[in-house]
Design a protein around this motif. Sequence first.
Motif: not given
Length: 329
Positions: A230-241
């Motif tokens: 939540a502290r980062r701003q370098d992604f808009t989506a996550i694929f969790a394994a």
Amino acid sequence: MPSIRDVARLAGVSHQTVSRVLNDHPSIRVETKQRVLDAIRQLDYRPNAAARALVTSKLNLIGILSASVGEFGPTASIAAIEEAARSEGYSATTLNLPDTSPEAIGAAVRQLLREQVDGIVVIAPQVRVFHVLRGMAIDVPFVSLQTSSGQGSDSVAADQLEGARLATQHLIELGHADILHLSGPQDWIEADSRMRGYLQALRDADLPTIPPIRGDWTADFGHYAGRELARRQDFTAIFAANDLMAIGLMHGFRDAGIDVPGDVSVVGFDDIPVAAHVWPPLTTVHIDFAELGRRAIARLLATLRGADDDVPQREAPALVVRDSAATRR
């Protein structure tokens, strides 16, 4: 419970003749054999396994070697293997590996062989398990239920690379270009296959890759990762394994004030039963683990019986679209 003598009386033969039919003796006439089989079905007669073993020297026993205690996929596969084996007149015994050291694997296999299993189904998540098995002198047929993409002829597998590609491609089609991957542990077959599918989809779309985060399959790790990310701003989506990490991830984001899917889209993998009932309902990749188990036992029994093996080797994944992923704002 009906006895062998009840079958003999109904079929109009001696109990010795019934025993010969049960043991597939070649001297029985076709019409006599059919009368006995009809009587068996009518009475729902079940031969005593221990008594038959004394005559045939066979226990009709399948060994299951599992190194995935508590994981949803292997648990579903084991239940299906046991049911499919019972329907074919076999029982099953399961040994869970305490760890995947060569010593533990060898001890488990030797234990199954001492129990006089007719064949073994191997369910193991780590590459080293199969390396050890290939080096052992196992004198019964065995089939590996693997979850990577391309394996040998003695295995059945889910195409998890393709499943991960579908998950990542779905996020790309929603307009996301900065997609992070929360992967499984190192040396796990599933983790490697799903990471490769993620990377392939990004390469095909000519998108940048962000170094994946190594997880441990648990919702607790997902929750921790969500609060940290939540502290980062370098992604808009996550694929969790897997779904457990995805569910924990959404919880961590919620605790940090991040909206899913408004701020970040999340996609999981496995389609565990609870995935449809979390909030938001989780978009994920469905693998039919029970069908994999049924195919594994069908392949093993075909080998034991010397029959032609037409069992499909690869199980196709399917994307299940719910509400945890949305168009990029």
